[in-house]
Design an enzyme around this catalytic site. Structure first.
Site, PDB file in Angstrom:
ATOM      1  N   SER A 273      97.930   2.159  22.107  1.00  0.00           N
ATOM      2  CA  SER A 273      98.402   2.523  20.776  1.00  0.00           C
ATOM      3  C   SER A 273      97.946   3.925  20.417  1.00  0.00           C
ATOM      4  O   SER A 273      96.889   4.381  20.861  1.00  0.00           O
ATOM      5  CB  SER A 273      97.863   1.536  19.744  1.00  0.00           C
ATOM      6  N   ASP A 274      98.750   4.611  19.610  1.00  0.00           N
ATOM      7  CA  ASP A 274      98.236   5.820  18.984  1.00  0.00           C
ATOM      8  C   ASP A 274      97.048   5.408  18.118  1.00  0.00           C
ATOM      9  O   ASP A 274      96.914   4.239  17.732  1.00  0.00           O
ATOM     10  CB  ASP A 274      99.319   6.494  18.145  1.00  0.00           C
ATOM     11  N   GLU A 275      96.170   6.360  17.824  1.00  0.00           N
ATOM     12  CA  GLU A 275      94.930   6.003  17.141  1.00  0.00           C
ATOM     13  C   GLU A 275      95.210   5.368  15.776  1.00  0.00           C
ATOM     14  O   GLU A 275      95.732   6.010  14.867  1.00  0.00           O
ATOM     15  CB  GLU A 275      94.041   7.233  16.958  1.00  0.00           C
ATOM     16  N   GLY A 276      94.884   4.092  15.666  1.00  0.00           N
ATOM     17  CA  GLY A 276      95.092   3.370  14.421  1.00  0.00           C
ATOM     18  C   GLY A 276      96.463   2.756  14.268  1.00  0.00           C
ATOM     19  O   GLY A 276      96.725   2.066  13.270  1.00  0.00           O
ATOM     20  N   ALA A 277      97.363   2.961  15.230  1.00  0.00           N
ATOM     21  CA  ALA A 277      98.735   2.476  15.074  1.00  0.00           C
ATOM     22  C   ALA A 277      98.821   0.959  15.011  1.00  0.00           C
ATOM     23  O   ALA A 277      99.703   0.413  14.336  1.00  0.00           O
ATOM     24  CB  ALA A 277      99.609   3.004  16.211  1.00  0.00           C
TER      25      ALA A 277
END
Length: 743
Positions: A273-277
């Protein structure tokens, strides 16, 4: 590697089979080793590996001491050098500048040099027991999103607006980064941000909750092709993006992560995942109501690894509860963990160290002379000459020797703003600003910033006047920088920031007819219509963000040094105004990029760029007919009719005749950057596979009809054009319409 060679290496390393777990046995096939390792893991151990994607407290993935497995940090940035990592590293030009080179070979070499430094520094960090952020071997690079709007803050990280160009450069980057060893990967690539992601960042709404509403046709024709190319290149991972796609968050989108990526394209790597996605599936998109529900949605959709905002107790730590409730199967967890450990195996983690030649790389392999020279070459190749009235450039030695140069503007001598986002940090001695670079060709360099920062809120005419008056040549350095465009920060307009236009106009007046050269440092296009049309600006060179070699490259290009004839070409359209571009939150491709542009002429078109010499095209040859599933052979001759050696970017465009579905007005289908000595001609071959004629109509179709090819150093029919001619030829595709899967 042959079995006997492996056995010999094992003996040399003092190891024998049977003394360790089978997953450490390099004579076994990868799948058997993975079976052994995964089946030894407890659910708790697997979940900790899946939930520690990196970034602050979210990493590294913890050791599994009972199996002798060490920590592993997944979070490394390798966009154009070992970005954000502790310690020094060579800083190559920002990605958009690399795209302007139109050179897959250069991108391959930059990526390979990047991997060398990433691996060398990683070896050093491991020797110290250091597994903090950006010390690992797994790269969250390259960025393959399409530059679909001129104000998007992350345009600088992309390879421009064209899916074909982006695809070719993606393949070059991935193969360069991962290396050519038959067994080991130097550094693993990760293509991002998947998918339909290209703004907005924060204007007019946040990327963290944005829903990209895209038609299937545009999705297939524009937003997916370069990612499929990334799979074909052998990438180990993908990063799912923050946004929703037609209502479904990318990191919980089964159609995207399973149906297309894995089933259709055959991808066998992992999705991070993108950071925090993953958290944003719930808190940003309100798509789920709990971390448990979010874990179920994302894991079942195809996400393998969570990169959280630093939470220890993050979404994926709910996986055991989901397994207990029967919402995620244990087999699914095992399936999701396999590509994580396969990547680590291919990086060499579980083999005897002596087997992997990349383990010999050391800090002495970082910032080498060869890498520093590559940074200079890459910067030179990236520069795009937009204007050159009456041969302002190159400067003659007699015009510079003993003369006074004025270098002015916020980018003239501020090293911090020449790099762009996700930049490596080189030793200061290797950083050359325009001022420092120009000092290598003239002992008399007057400098004035005029404004301290790119925003140029506070402007000092007196400073500029003191530098420009009495100077024989004036170099004006303007642009944007990360204060004005970067991740999470969109531009608000196309104008030169603050008082920058006034600074340029004042410099022209003060120069009083002496040469004025405008250098631009930017990712997003800029409205430089005044400079384009005003005779007082003799030359315009857009340099993007060239990083450490900025000044040296500028000095060589301005002087026309050997190998420094500019041949960069714009990888994206520069619109004449925002009225030519649909709103950033509208994801239709109508009116966007050169492929679907409106009727009004842009300020500068995609593929545009001047040279210090002139070229002429002749003998465009192709087959007059080709079968429906046939490939086409094409060639064209380009001649350097000037007096200066130079590179030319030969561009080949395809125009459909009649199609059953909407198609681009024309599409780049081939390009070659070739060196052409003065007075010489080069024959340039192309192959046009049938797939490049395909259109999306519920499936990929190839259709019969008449097609047109355009070959030259630019797009056809442009109001702003280069001096060379464009050739065209038609060919007929015979047969009946069929799916590409039937060819």
């Amino acid at each position: 590697m042959a079995y006997l060679q492996i056995t010999a290496l094992l003996l040399l390393a003092g190891l024998s089979r049977g003394e360790d777990f089978p997953f450490r046995d390099p004579t076994l096939p990868w799948e058997k080793r993975l079976d052994d390792l995964v089946n030894r893991l407890t659910l708790k151990e697997m979940v900790l590996q899946m939930s520690r994607g990196g970034a602050k407290n979210n990493g590294p993935a913890p050791p599994i001491e009972r199996l002798g497995i060490g920590p592993f940090n997944w979070n490394t940035e390798c966009l154009r050098g070992d970005g954000l990592a502790p310690g020094w590293a060579t800083a190559f030009p920002q990605a958009l500048g690399l795209a302007a080179t139109f050179s897959p070979d250069l991108i391959h070499r930059v990526a390979n040099a990047t991997a060398t430094e990433v691996r060398a520094k990683h070896n050093h960090f491991v020797s110290l027991g250091d597994y903090v952020d950006h010390t690992g071997l797994n790269c969250f690079s390259p960025v393959l999103n399409i530059m679909r709007h001129p104000l998007w803050g992350r345009n600088q990280e992309t390879y421009g607006e064209d899916p074909f160009l982006t695809s070719q450069l993606a393949v070059a980057f991935v193969t360069g980064l991962q290396g050519d060893h038959p067994r080991y990967v130097k550094a693993s690539a990760g293509c991002k941000h998947f998918d339909v992601h290209g703004g907005p960042e924060n204007i007019p709404v946040s990327r963290l909750s944005f829903d990209s509403k895209v038609a299937e046709h545009d999705w297939r024709m524009t937003f997916l092709p370069q990612f499929e190319a990334c799979v074909r290149a052998g990438t180990f991972s993908f990063m799912c993006s923050y946004n929703r796609i037609n209502g479904i968050p990318a990191c919980a989108n089964k159609k995207l992560l399973t149906d297309i990526l894995r089933k259709e394209w055959g991808f066998r790597g992992f999705v991070v995942s993108d950071e925090g996605a993953v958290e944003l599936i719930m808190v940003g998109h309100l798509y789920t109501h709990s971390f448990l529900e979010t874990a179920i949605a994302s894991v079942n959709a195809g996400c393998n690894l969570e990169l959280s905002y630093g939470f220890r107790n993050n979404v994926f730590t709910r996986i055991p509860e989901a397994v207990a409730k029967g919402n995620i199967t244990l087999e699914m967890v095992k399936d999701r963990i396999r590509p994580l450990f396969y990547t680590r195996m291919r990086l060499g983690e579980f083999d005897p160290p002596a087997m992997n030649p990349y383990n010999a790389l050391e800090l002495k392999d970082v910032q080498t002379e060869a890498h520093r020279q590559l940074a200079i070459d890459a910067a030179i190749q990236s520069f795009v000459l937009l204007k050159n009235n009456r041969g302002t450039l190159p400067l003659k030695a007699k015009e510079v020797f003993g003369k006074k140069l004025a270098v002015v503007g916020p980018f003239a001598d501020n090293p911090m703003i020449l790099f762009g986002d996700y930049a490596p940090v080189p030793e200061p001695q290797y950083i050359y600003t325009p001022r420092r670079g120009l000092a290598t060709i003239s002992a008399h360099v007057n400098f004035a910033a005029g404004c301290a920062y790119p925003r140029c809120d506070h402007y000092s005419l007196a400073e500029v006047k003191s530098a420009v008056e009495g100077a024989d040549i004036v170099v004006v350095c303007l642009g944007t920088g990360t204060d004005l465009e970067m991740e999470a920060n969109d531009r608000r307009d196309l104008a030169l920031p603050g008082h920058q236009l006034q600074l340029l106009q004042d410099a022209v007046v003060l120069a009083a007819g002496r040469p004025v050269i405008l250098l631009l440092f930017n990712g997003c296009p800029l409205d430089i219509s005044w400079a384009k049309s005003h005779d007082g600006v003799g030359a315009i060179l857009t340099c993007f963000f060239p990083a450490q070699a900025t000044g040296l490259a500028i000095a060589k290009v301005l002087m026309g040094a050997e190998g420094a004839n500019p041949a960069g070409r714009l990888p994206a359209t520069w619109p004449a105004s925002l009225q030519q571009v649909p709103p950033i939150e509208n994801y239709t491709m109508a009116g966007r990029t050169y492929r679907y542009y409106g009727d009004e002429a842009p300020l500068y078109p995609f593929g545009y760029g001047l040279s210090f010499t002139n070229f002429r095209y002749s003998n465009l040859v192709t087959d007059p007919t080709v079968a429906i599933c046939g490939n086409l052979s094409i060639s064209v001759v380009v001649e350097n009719v000037g007096t200066t050696d130079g590179d030319e970017v030969v561009q080949l465009y395809l125009r459909w005749g009649k199609s059953s579905v909407p198609v681009p007005r024309w599409q780049l289908v081939g390009f070659h950057r070739v060196a052409v000595p003065a007075g010489r001609a080069v024959k340039v071959p192309f192959q046009l596979p049938y797939q490049q004629r395909a259109v999306w109509s519920g499936q990929w179709l190839v259709e019969p009809g008449t097609f047109t090819l355009f070959a030259g150093g630019q797009q056809p029919f442009q109001e702003t054009s280069v001096p060379s001619n464009i050739l065209q030829a038609s060919f007929i595709v015979t047969g009946n319409t069929r799916g590409t899967n039937q060819c």
